[in-house]
Design an enzyme around this catalytic site. Structure first.
Site, short mmCIF file in Angstrom:
data_model
loop_
_atom_site.label_atom_id
_atom_site.label_comp_id
_atom_site.label_asym_id
_atom_site.label_seq_id
_atom_site.Cartn_x
_atom_site.Cartn_y
_atom_site.Cartn_z
N ALA A 65 0.86 -1.18 0.00
CA ALA A 65 0.00 0.00 0.00
C ALA A 65 0.90 1.24 0.00
CB ALA A 65 -0.90 -0.01 1.23
N GLY A 109 0.72 -5.09 1.04
CA GLY A 109 -0.47 -5.21 0.20
C GLY A 109 -0.19 -5.84 -1.16
N GLU A 112 -0.33 -9.41 -0.51
CA GLU A 112 -1.73 -9.74 -0.22
C GLU A 112 -2.56 -9.84 -1.50
OE1 GLU A 112 -1.96 -6.54 2.74
OE2 GLU A 112 -2.56 -8.05 4.20
N GLU A 132 4.81 -4.98 7.25
CA GLU A 132 4.03 -3.95 7.96
C GLU A 132 4.47 -3.73 9.39
OE1 GLU A 132 2.77 -6.38 6.05
OE2 GLU A 132 1.09 -5.62 4.83
C1 HXC Z 1 4.98 4.50 -1.10
C2 HXC Z 1 6.93 3.56 -1.91
C3 HXC Z 1 6.57 2.31 -1.37
C4 HXC Z 1 5.34 2.21 -0.65
C5 HXC Z 1 8.48 2.11 -2.37
N1 HXC Z 1 8.11 3.40 -2.52
N2 HXC Z 1 7.57 1.44 -1.65
N3 HXC Z 1 6.14 4.65 -1.76
N4 HXC Z 1 4.60 3.32 -0.55
N5 HXC Z 1 4.91 1.05 -0.14
C6 HXC Z 1 8.82 4.45 -3.21
C7 HXC Z 1 10.01 4.94 -2.40
O1 HXC Z 1 9.58 5.88 -1.43
C8 HXC Z 1 10.88 5.57 -3.48
O2 HXC Z 1 10.33 6.83 -3.80
C9 HXC Z 1 10.64 4.65 -4.67
O3 HXC Z 1 9.41 3.97 -4.40
C10 HXC Z 1 11.72 3.61 -4.83
O4 HXC Z 1 11.87 2.93 -3.61
P1 HXC Z 1 13.28 2.74 -2.85
O5 HXC Z 1 12.95 2.48 -1.43
O6 HXC Z 1 14.20 3.84 -3.17
O7 HXC Z 1 13.82 1.42 -3.57
P2 HXC Z 1 14.80 0.30 -2.97
O8 HXC Z 1 15.90 0.94 -2.20
O9 HXC Z 1 15.12 -0.57 -4.14
O10 HXC Z 1 13.92 -0.51 -1.92
C11 HXC Z 1 12.82 -1.26 -2.34
C12 HXC Z 1 11.94 -1.68 -1.14
C13 HXC Z 1 11.55 -0.41 -0.33
C14 HXC Z 1 12.69 -2.67 -0.26
C15 HXC Z 1 10.72 -2.38 -1.74
O11 HXC Z 1 11.05 0.56 -1.24
C16 HXC Z 1 10.53 -0.67 0.72
O12 HXC Z 1 10.82 -1.19 1.77
N6 HXC Z 1 9.27 -0.25 0.46
C17 HXC Z 1 8.20 -0.32 1.43
C18 HXC Z 1 7.70 -1.72 1.58
C19 HXC Z 1 6.60 -1.80 2.62
O13 HXC Z 1 6.78 -1.49 3.77
N7 HXC Z 1 5.40 -2.27 2.21
C20 HXC Z 1 4.27 -2.42 3.09
C21 HXC Z 1 3.41 -1.18 3.05
S1 HXC Z 1 2.05 -1.32 4.20
P3 HXC Z 1 11.27 8.13 -3.86
O14 HXC Z 1 10.28 9.21 -4.13
O15 HXC Z 1 11.99 8.21 -2.58
O16 HXC Z 1 12.19 7.85 -5.02
C22 HXC Z 1 0.90 -2.26 3.42
C23 HXC Z 1 -0.36 -2.52 4.18
C24 HXC Z 1 -1.49 -2.95 3.29
O17 HXC Z 1 1.08 -2.68 2.34
C25 HXC Z 1 -2.77 -3.02 4.05
C26 HXC Z 1 -3.99 -3.07 3.19
C27 HXC Z 1 -4.53 -1.77 2.75
#
Ligand code: HXC
Length: 257
Positions: A65, A109, A112, A132
């Site tokens: 998400a 997500g 999921e 998460e």
């Molecule tokens: C918003 C995101 C994002 C996310 C990545 N980006 N994941 N933006 N939401 N979930 C954005 C980063 O901010 C960055 O933007 C760009 O994408 C590239 O990501 P990087 O982090 O620079 O890439 P990298 O170093 O290769 O790392 C990849 C990664 C990391 C390991 C996947 O991005 C990461 O940990 N992302 C978050 C994963 C996460 O926590 N997902 C769960 C979310 S909660 P900029 O602008 O800085 O370039 C969830 C709950 C769902 O999903 C519930 C149901 C509704």
């Protein structure tokens, strides 16, 4: 329809949806989820489509998400806006088979949504995780339930409690995915799988999907009873007549679409 965050195309009898928000690793914001729901519904209604493939980019199926969009939401907002139910459950209402073709990150997500699909094909670079907990929350679109059913308690607990990712090989060993294919072949393999399903009798496909899904919702006795009822109902279809006649006549079945 014209979309801003997904791409759709038709390949033969397969509807292909690509999540296409590369600057955010396909983070699943409201707009993207609304577009995805719309595209899924469109393909589900289209009689020319037999199966749907959902994929992302080589780097990310979806990184979860959209954290930036969620960050400042308050409890009353997220509670009263049917945020998850309305947009996130679209995959579950699709009657045709949906194949997730996962390359790169399928996190939160993203994992999921992949698990809501009927089949997950993984590229060799796929990574699955429920990170998460590192954001101070937990999975919210079924991850704690579907991951546990897929890989068992110990592995699901470890992943949900620590955010550790699984690579493709571990995901295959743990039965999260049906198989691994080389990254370069991923989408073609998924489309081929959809095409194969598309050669089968459509009522049998729809009923088979329902019957397998029933295994997650019912007791064994109820599930077997359900299967028997729907199995017998297929004797009222042309597909059963054609499929069995073709076998006896030693020819390929030609199921009417
Ligand atoms: C918003 C995101 C994002 C996310 C990545 N980006 N994941 N933006 N939401 N979930 C954005 C980063 O901010 C960055 O933007 C760009 O994408 C590239 O990501 P990087 O982090 O620079 O890439 P990298 O170093 O290769 O790392 C990849 C990664 C990391 C390991 C996947 O991005 C990461 O940990 N992302 C978050 C994963 C996460 O926590 N997902 C769960 C979310 S909660 P900029 O602008 O800085 O370039 C969830 C709950 C769902 O999903 C519930 C149901 C509704």
């Amino acid at each position: 329809a014209e979309y801003g965050m997904i791409l759709t195309e038709v390949q033969g009898r397969v509807g292909l949806i690509r999540l296409n928000r590369p600057q955010a690793l396909n983070a699943l914001c409201d707009q993207l989820m609304a577009e995805l729901a719309d595209a899924l519904k469109g393909f589900d209604k289209d009689p020319a489509i037999a199966a749907i493939v959902l994929t992302g980019s080589d780097k990310a199926f979806a990184a979860g998400a959209d954290i930036k969009e969620m960050q400042h939401r308050t409890y009353p907002e997220v509670y009263f806006d049917d945020w998850i139910g309305e947009r996130w459950e679209a995959v579950l209402t699709v009657r045709k088979p949906v194949i997730a073709a996962v390359a790169g990150f399928a996190l939160g997500g993203g994992c999921e949504v992949a698990m809501m699909c009927d089949i997950i094909l993984a590229a060799d670079n796929a990574k699955f995780g429920q990170p998460e907990i590192r954001l101070g929350v937990i999975p919210g679109a079924g991850g704690s339930q579907r991951l546990t059913r897929a890989v068992g308690k110990s592995k699901a607990m470890e992943m949900v409690l620590t955010g550790r990712m699984m690579d493709a090989a571990e995901a295959e060993r743990a039965n999260l995915v049906s198989r691994i294919v080389p990254l370069a072949d991923l989408v073609a393999e998924a489309v081929k799988l959809g095409e194969t399903i598309g050669t089968m009798s459509a009522p049998a496909v729809a009923i088979a999907k329902d019957a397998v899904n029933a295994a997650f919702e019912t007791s064994l006795t109820e599930g077997v009873r359900y299967e028997r009822r729907v199995f017998l109902s297929l004797f009222g279809t042309e597909g059963q007549k054609e499929g069995m006649a073709a076998f006896v006549e030693k020819r390929k079945p030609a199921f009417r679409r």
